[in-house]
Design an enzyme around this catalytic site. Structure first.
Site, mmCIF file in Angstrom:
data_model
loop_
_atom_site.group_PDB
_atom_site.id
_atom_site.type_symbol
_atom_site.label_atom_id
_atom_site.label_comp_id
_atom_site.label_asym_id
_atom_site.label_seq_id
_atom_site.Cartn_x
_atom_site.Cartn_y
_atom_site.Cartn_z
ATOM 1 N N GLU A 121 -6.283 -5.364 -2.420
ATOM 2 C CA GLU A 121 -5.838 -4.430 -2.827
ATOM 3 C C GLU A 121 -6.463 -3.679 -3.599
ATOM 4 O O GLU A 121 -5.505 -2.146 -3.102
ATOM 5 C CB GLU A 121 -4.367 -5.267 -3.636
ATOM 6 C CG GLU A 121 -3.606 -5.033 -4.486
ATOM 7 C CD GLU A 121 -3.112 -4.200 -3.262
ATOM 8 O OE1 GLU A 121 -3.129 -2.570 -3.572
ATOM 9 O OE2 GLU A 121 -2.024 -4.668 -2.822
ATOM 10 N N ASP A 126 -5.966 0.531 -2.363
ATOM 11 C CA ASP A 126 -5.004 1.609 -3.558
ATOM 12 C C ASP A 126 -6.244 2.541 -3.470
ATOM 13 O O ASP A 126 -5.516 3.512 -3.583
ATOM 14 C CB ASP A 126 -4.973 0.940 -4.725
ATOM 15 C CG ASP A 126 -3.629 -0.358 -5.012
ATOM 16 O OD1 ASP A 126 -3.058 -0.335 -3.342
ATOM 17 O OD2 ASP A 126 -3.588 -1.280 -5.703
ATOM 18 N N SER A 137 1.866 -2.182 -0.284
ATOM 19 C CA SER A 137 1.097 -2.122 -0.986
ATOM 20 C C SER A 137 0.709 -0.423 -0.433
ATOM 21 O O SER A 137 -0.441 0.317 -1.898
ATOM 22 C CB SER A 137 0.034 -2.977 -0.907
ATOM 23 O OG SER A 137 0.375 -4.222 -2.176
#
Length: 496
Positions: A219, A223, A417
């Site tokens: 994650e 990002d 995400s």
């Protein structure tokens, strides 16, 4: 659990005055100092809380009038003299961020009771209960067969990000509730792309830490790599916090009230609305209002489990904090396009038919904002007019996912995400082009929308579903207004 255990809790104080809706939703912005002076905590309230906490043997570790937070620490026995729960026990439950792992934590039940002299002054307390609160909305490819994949640079071309911009002079905050930054990944990834490695700062909030080796590393890297590829000139600040209501709220507050004020904040973590306490939702929602008043756009993933948001009973739920009207809720699509020319063959709602799909629906907790009143949001529970989710979308299907690098290995990753950092990067490039931060984007984005009609700046997605909700012309609970045409959006924003 012993009364001698030392913990720290966060007290959230009332505002000295409510922030006007016009400031939250309008183009005007104020500085952190102005917000503190007008809408922060009253100095008299701060003195009252500090004095009584110290009289009970507690240590005041933070006072922030702007975010209205006071942190106090002491033994659990000392804290019980000022904050009591009906029940506070140690339990072990599955970690929502890693379902194969069990986590031991404090969990409270029933009401919280505070000192009588704090009634009406302290409006929220976090930290007694430190249960894991959120999950990352990321989908790794292993469970899917890849159809195609794109680098973030490809997606910037496909979605027509404004040329001549790269986010220079702007800051993007990234909230992470686990994981870390594996050494060497950023340099290797951006060398592959032929882009200089972006400037990245790390802030560890409370008990949070930059700890690579966790499943949430994927994650974190998703990002950072999406933002760094799409807004390479922007400074990134990554906020690592504990995965708890306290950690989540403190991370967002720390990011929003940072110096310099960020242009955008990207949040790829969340949880079903009903799995939050009313207090937890209220604290985060108020912080998002602060962000909007200061010109910060907060982009939040809408979830990866369709209209139920993972409820095994199949009941409809939206994901929080995406369901806050102050958040730009980011849904997902499945994209078939030529990455070189940017030509799109098709783009539909992301739904693999096996439980992974764009999050969306109608909030059970938040009233419908004025800017969503005339776009065809279905009535909510009890026929009430409620907030519709999402607002916007972009590619999220891992079968047409994002090329990233994690622990030295090339991977293809999807999930909403990926959409939150994409929109955060687009926001700073739009802000760079117009010469000022954009704050809460929704009133401008929804201007001109009507039932069956998406406004200029969006390519409407009209095929697919997320279970109970089906894509239609105009806004829908699958992909919101649609996917961005960055150059057309800029053309709309310049006159405004």
């Amino acid at each position: 659990m012993s009364d001698s255990e030392r913990i720290e809790v966060t007290l959230v104080l009332r505002r000295r005055a409510e922030i006007p809706d016009g400031l939250v939703e309008g183009p005007e912005t104020i500085t952190r100092e102005e917000l503190a002076a007008r809408y922060g905590a009253d100095p008299a309230d701060i003195d009252r809380v500090k004095r009584s906490a110290e009289q009970h043997g507690l240590t005041v570790t933070l006072v922030d009038p702007a975010s209205r937070r006071i942190k106090i620490s002491g033994t659990l026995g000392q804290l019980r003299s000022v904050v009591k729960a009906d029940s506070l026990t140690m339990v072990t439950t599955p970690d929502p961020a890693d379902e194969g792992r069990m986590v031991e934590h404090r969990q409270r039940a029933g009401e919280l009771r505070i000192l009588p002299e704090w009634d009406g002054v302290v409006i929220g307390v976090t930290g007694l209960d430190n249960r894991p609160q959120a999950r990352p909305h990321i989908q790794r490819l292993e469970a899917h067969a890849a159809l195609s994949s794109y680098s973030p640079v490809d997606l910037g071309r496909i979605y027509r990000f404004p040329p001549g911009t790269d986010g220079s002079g702007h800051t993007i905050g990234i909230v992470e509730l686990g994981g870390g930054i594996p050494e060497g990944d950023m340099d290797a990834y951006f060398a592959e792309l032929g882009i200089p490695t972006p400037l990245v700062d790390v802030v560890e909030v409370g008990n949070g830490s930059n700890s690579p080796g966790d499943p949430a590393d994927g994650e974190v890297m998703l990002d950072m790599e999406v933002i760094g590829a799409l807004a390479p000139g922007a400074r990134q600040v990554v906020y690592f916090a504990e995965n708890s209501a306290q950690g989540f709220a403190d991370a967002i507050s720390t990011a929003v009230f940072a110096d310099p004020t960020p242009t955008a904040v990207s949040i790829s973590w969340g949880q079903r609305e009903d799995l939050w306490t009313a207090q937890g939702r209220a604290i985060l929602d108020a912080t998002l209002a602060d962000a909007a008043a200061m010109g910060v756009t907060v982009c939040v993933a809408a979830g990866d489990n369709g209209c139920s948001d993972g409820d095994s009973t199949g009941k409809q739920h939206t994901d929080f904090p995406a369901s806050s009207p102050r958040a730009l809720a980011c849904g997902g699509t499945r994209l078939d396009a030529d990455p070189v020319s940017g030509t799109i063959t098709s783009e539909t709602v992301w739904n693999d038919g096996h439980g992974s799909a764009s999050g969306g629906g109608v909030s059970r907790k938040f009233r419908q904002p004025s800017w969503q009143a005339n776009v065809g949001v279905p009535n909510g529970t009890g026929q009430a007019r409620r907030r519709g989710v999402p607002d916007v979308s972009a590619d999220a299907d891992p079968r047409t996912g994002y090329k990233v690098l994690i622990h030295g290995h090339d991977e293809i990753i999807g999930g909403t995400s990926a959409v939150a950092p994409l929109w955060a990067a687009l926001t700073v490039r739009l802000a760079e082009a117009v010469g000022h931060p954009l704050g809460m984007l929704q009133p401008a984005l929804y201007d001109g929308a009507a039932p069956g009609v998406s406004p200029a700046g969006f390519r409407d997605i009209t095929l697919g579903d997320i279970g109970d909700f089906t894509a239609t012309p105009g806004w829908d609970a699958c992909t919101g207004l649609g996917v961005p045409d960055g150059q057309a959006l800029l053309a709309r924003l310049v006159p405004a």
